[in-house]
Design a protein around this motif. Structure first.
Motif, short mmCIF file in Angstrom:
data_model
loop_
_atom_site.label_atom_id
_atom_site.label_comp_id
_atom_site.label_asym_id
_atom_site.label_seq_id
_atom_site.Cartn_x
_atom_site.Cartn_y
_atom_site.Cartn_z
N ALA A 41 0.80 -1.23 0.00
CA ALA A 41 0.00 0.00 0.00
C ALA A 41 0.83 1.27 0.00
CB ALA A 41 -0.94 0.00 1.20
N LEU A 101 -0.32 5.05 -1.18
CA LEU A 101 -0.49 6.13 -0.21
C LEU A 101 0.40 7.32 -0.55
CD1 LEU A 101 -0.80 4.05 3.07
CD2 LEU A 101 -2.62 5.28 1.86
N LEU A 130 -5.92 6.81 -1.79
CA LEU A 130 -5.88 7.01 -0.35
C LEU A 130 -6.82 6.04 0.37
CD1 LEU A 130 -4.79 8.72 2.02
CD2 LEU A 130 -6.75 10.23 1.68
N LEU A 131 -8.05 5.96 -0.09
CA LEU A 131 -9.02 5.05 0.53
C LEU A 131 -8.59 3.59 0.40
CD1 LEU A 131 -12.41 6.69 -0.51
CD2 LEU A 131 -11.30 6.74 1.74
N GLY A 150 -5.52 2.40 -0.19
CA GLY A 150 -4.30 2.17 0.57
C GLY A 150 -4.54 2.10 2.06
N LEU A 151 -5.34 3.03 2.59
CA LEU A 151 -5.65 3.00 4.04
C LEU A 151 -6.42 1.74 4.41
CD1 LEU A 151 -6.57 6.71 4.80
CD2 LEU A 151 -4.55 5.44 5.59
N SER A 152 -7.34 1.35 3.57
CA SER A 152 -8.12 0.14 3.82
C SER A 152 -7.20 -1.08 3.92
CB SER A 152 -9.14 -0.05 2.69
OG SER A 152 -9.76 -1.31 2.78
N VAL A 156 -3.82 -1.10 4.52
CA VAL A 156 -2.90 -0.98 5.67
C VAL A 156 -3.62 -1.24 6.99
CG1 VAL A 156 -1.52 0.67 7.01
CG2 VAL A 156 -1.23 0.54 4.55
N LEU A 157 -4.78 -0.63 7.16
CA LEU A 157 -5.49 -0.74 8.43
C LEU A 157 -6.25 -2.06 8.56
CD1 LEU A 157 -6.85 2.91 8.67
CD2 LEU A 157 -4.85 1.93 9.83
N GLY A 159 -10.61 -2.59 -0.43
CA GLY A 159 -9.57 -1.60 -0.73
C GLY A 159 -8.68 -2.07 -1.88
#
Length: 139
Positions: free
Chosen positions: A13, A17, A54-55, A57-59, A61-62, A69
């Motif tokens: 990701a 990001l 962004l959405l 990548g964050l999905s 990673v988190l 994601g």
């Protein structure tokens, strides 16, 4: 296994990001570049692609709907590769090589992205570090 999968998700990701930050903070410059490549509504498309990266990548990673994601990333990266890195249209050898490298990078990442939903559908409930579990299921 959880930490190994988390590490892989993060490494996958990071490129999206960091690109998202660039698309969102430098949308005028990148929009002009996209316009030169023939992208309609280039500046708005640049911002939209930044939001998608962004959405997604964050999905990933988190671990919050990481499968969804990853699909967002796949949906973005293939058209981006075809439009933004059409190396076959370049006549200058150095530009052609640079665009070919970018095209191959994007298609490789785009090919890896759909593997994540399949992986999470198969093993998602046995993996920690994800919330709330996979959206998609096999069988």
């Amino acid at each position: 296994m959880d930490v190994l999968v988390l590490r892989g998700r993060i490494l996958f990701a990071v490129v999206f990001l960091s690109s998202a930050v660039g698309h969102l903070t430098q949308h005028k410059q990148l929009g002009a570049y996209a316009a030169a490549k023939g992208v309609p509504a280039a500046e708005a498309s640049t911002v939209l692609s930044g939001v998608v990266m962004l959405l997604g990548g964050l999905s990933i990673v988190l671990g919050v709907r990481a499968d969804l994601g990853a699909l967002l990333i796949a949906v973005f990266v293939f058209p981006a590769a075809l439009v933004m890195h059409a190396f076959w249209k370049e006549s200058d050898a150095q530009t052609r090589q640079t665009e070919q490298i970018s095209f191959l990078k994007d298609t490789a990442l785009g090919g890896a992205a759909p593997v994540m939903p399949a992986f999470f559908a198969y093993a998602g409930h046995d993996l920690g570090l994800t919330l709330p579990g996979p959206l998609f299921h096999l069988g």
